[in-house]
Design a protein around this motif. Structure first.
Motif, PDB file in Angstrom:
ATOM      1  N   GLU A  12      24.970  46.402  -8.009  1.00  0.00           N
ATOM      2  CA  GLU A  12      24.476  45.677  -9.179  1.00  0.00           C
ATOM      3  C   GLU A  12      25.090  44.280  -9.261  1.00  0.00           C
ATOM      4  O   GLU A  12      26.287  44.093  -9.028  1.00  0.00           O
ATOM      5  CB  GLU A  12      24.828  46.442 -10.452  1.00  0.00           C
ATOM      6  CG  GLU A  12      24.342  45.771 -11.719  1.00  0.00           C
ATOM      7  CD  GLU A  12      24.977  46.344 -12.976  1.00  0.00           C
ATOM      8  OE1 GLU A  12      24.302  47.106 -13.676  1.00  0.00           O
ATOM      9  OE2 GLU A  12      26.175  46.030 -13.228  1.00  0.00           O
ATOM     10  N   GLU A  14      25.380  40.468 -11.620  1.00  0.00           N
ATOM     11  CA  GLU A  14      25.373  39.990 -12.999  1.00  0.00           C
ATOM     12  C   GLU A  14      23.937  39.762 -13.472  1.00  0.00           C
ATOM     13  O   GLU A  14      23.588  40.096 -14.615  1.00  0.00           O
ATOM     14  CB  GLU A  14      26.187  38.696 -13.114  1.00  0.00           C
ATOM     15  CG  GLU A  14      27.668  38.845 -12.772  1.00  0.00           C
ATOM     16  CD  GLU A  14      28.448  39.657 -13.800  1.00  0.00           C
ATOM     17  OE1 GLU A  14      27.896  39.947 -14.879  1.00  0.00           O
ATOM     18  OE2 GLU A  14      29.608  40.000 -13.516  1.00  0.00           O
ATOM     19  N   ASN A  16      21.241  41.279 -12.326  1.00  0.00           N
ATOM     20  CA  ASN A  16      20.598  42.577 -12.522  1.00  0.00           C
ATOM     21  C   ASN A  16      20.844  43.084 -13.936  1.00  0.00           C
ATOM     22  O   ASN A  16      19.936  43.566 -14.618  1.00  0.00           O
ATOM     23  CB  ASN A  16      21.135  43.618 -11.536  1.00  0.00           C
ATOM     24  CG  ASN A  16      20.614  43.476 -10.126  1.00  0.00           C
ATOM     25  OD1 ASN A  16      21.309  43.836  -9.174  1.00  0.00           O
ATOM     26  ND2 ASN A  16      19.401  42.968  -9.953  1.00  0.00           N
ATOM     27  N   SER A  17      22.087  42.970 -14.373  1.00  0.00           N
ATOM     28  CA  SER A  17      22.445  43.487 -15.691  1.00  0.00           C
ATOM     29  C   SER A  17      21.784  42.691 -16.813  1.00  0.00           C
ATOM     30  O   SER A  17      21.631  43.181 -17.935  1.00  0.00           O
ATOM     31  CB  SER A  17      23.970  43.495 -15.870  1.00  0.00           C
ATOM     32  OG  SER A  17      24.486  42.182 -15.878  1.00  0.00           O
ATOM     33  N   GLN A  18      21.376  41.443 -16.500  1.00  0.00           N
ATOM     34  CA  GLN A  18      20.706  40.582 -17.485  1.00  0.00           C
ATOM     35  C   GLN A  18      19.184  40.587 -17.307  1.00  0.00           C
ATOM     36  O   GLN A  18      18.477  39.857 -17.987  1.00  0.00           O
ATOM     37  CB  GLN A  18      21.227  39.151 -17.357  1.00  0.00           C
ATOM     38  CG  GLN A  18      22.716  39.004 -17.638  1.00  0.00           C
ATOM     39  CD  GLN A  18      23.264  37.660 -17.169  1.00  0.00           C
ATOM     40  OE1 GLN A  18      22.508  36.722 -16.882  1.00  0.00           O
ATOM     41  NE2 GLN A  18      24.574  37.561 -17.070  1.00  0.00           N
ATOM     42  N   ASN A  19      18.702  41.400 -16.368  1.00  0.00           N
ATOM     43  CA  ASN A  19      17.265  41.503 -16.084  1.00  0.00           C
ATOM     44  C   ASN A  19      16.662  40.162 -15.673  1.00  0.00           C
ATOM     45  O   ASN A  19      15.554  39.797 -16.085  1.00  0.00           O
ATOM     46  CB  ASN A  19      16.499  42.077 -17.282  1.00  0.00           C
ATOM     47  CG  ASN A  19      15.133  42.617 -16.891  1.00  0.00           C
ATOM     48  OD1 ASN A  19      14.919  43.060 -15.764  1.00  0.00           O
ATOM     49  ND2 ASN A  19      14.179  42.555 -17.818  1.00  0.00           N
ATOM     50  N   SER A  30      28.510  42.469 -10.137  1.00  0.00           N
ATOM     51  CA  SER A  30      29.233  42.770 -11.366  1.00  0.00           C
ATOM     52  C   SER A  30      30.393  43.709 -11.053  1.00  0.00           C
ATOM     53  O   SER A  30      30.524  44.210  -9.924  1.00  0.00           O
ATOM     54  CB  SER A  30      28.287  43.433 -12.370  1.00  0.00           C
ATOM     55  OG  SER A  30      27.853  44.692 -11.869  1.00  0.00           O
ATOM     56  N   GLU A  32      30.591  46.675 -12.042  1.00  0.00           N
ATOM     57  CA  GLU A  32      29.928  47.931 -11.672  1.00  0.00           C
ATOM     58  C   GLU A  32      29.384  47.855 -10.249  1.00  0.00           C
ATOM     59  O   GLU A  32      29.468  48.826  -9.482  1.00  0.00           O
ATOM     60  CB  GLU A  32      28.787  48.234 -12.649  1.00  0.00           C
ATOM     61  CG  GLU A  32      27.917  49.439 -12.293  1.00  0.00           C
ATOM     62  CD  GLU A  32      28.664  50.755 -12.268  1.00  0.00           C
ATOM     63  OE1 GLU A  32      28.077  51.755 -11.802  1.00  0.00           O
ATOM     64  OE2 GLU A  32      29.847  50.809 -12.704  1.00  0.00           O
TER      65      GLU A  32
END
Length: 209
Positions: A12, A14, A16-19, A30, A32
């Motif tokens: 993942e 950064e 990805n986590s923010q779409n 990230s 993760e």
């Protein structure tokens, strides 16, 4: 003789986590994503394979390098394993893309395999690059097992391609970060064997609790 291809999506990021749409632009893994990459490395350290390839984009290379640190392989970058280039949409969330470039985003979301995003590429172009790469690996490593780190969009296209699903069909399946996906290749043809295996992530999650 077949070649076993273990195709892995990078950890993942950064974005990805923010779409956010990434394409050829990059975002760091990230915390993760780093955990996911290390979990993959732990699993692969006990798994015999002959070569380690990767997209040349940073998020894939970082995942591959963390694997290589555990397995002792040399990472071989290949531009054909890159994510689809999304041109003017890269770095934007889907909401931002639909607001700033409504016609382009609509076409990107619903047009077929031949639609080229401005300053980017089509799904058909990206699939052709990926298939050519895997066919070459199948010839180079006949009878062997190879690991390659790539991207969600590429894996989504290969999933459809191997099952004979039109590549413009809306996605009705998950492509998980750090997922383990096996394809066999024989005489240039791909066969899906395993999809979306993340047992290595679940094991590390249990260990962390």
């Amino acid at each position: 003789m077949k070649t076993e291809l273990i195709l892995i999506r990078h950890g993942e990021t950064e974005w990805n986590s923010q779409n956010r749409l990434q394409g050829h632009k990059d975002s760091a893994l990230s915390s993760e994503g780093l955990r996911q990459a290390d979990a993959l490395a732990t699993r692969l350290a006990t798994f015999r394979f002959h070569a380690l390839y990767s997209s040349d984009l940073g998020r894939a290379l970082e995942t591959a390098r963390r694997i290589a640190a555990r397995t002792g392989h040399t990472v071989v970058p290949d531009t054909r394993l890159r994510e689809r280039g999304l041109g003017i949409l890269e770095g934007l969330t889907r909401e931002e893309a639909s607001q700033r470039h409504p016609e382009v985003y609509e076409s990107y979301s619903h047009e077929g395999a031949d639609y080229v995003v401005p300053e980017g590429e089509s799904t058909g172009q990206r699939l052709a690059h990926a298939v050519a790469c895997l066919q070459e690996l199948g010839t180079r490593h006949r009878g062997e097992r190879v690991v390659a780190v790539t991207h969600g969009g590429v894996l989504s296209l290969l999933f459809r391609h191997s099952l004979g699903i039109p590549i413009g069909t809306p996605r009705a399946f998950s492509v998980l970060n750090a997922g383990w996906n096996q394809f066999d290749i024989h005489d240039g043809k791909l066969r899906l064997v395993t999809w979306g295996d993340v047992t290595h992530l679940q094991a590390t999650s249990r260990d962390d609790t």
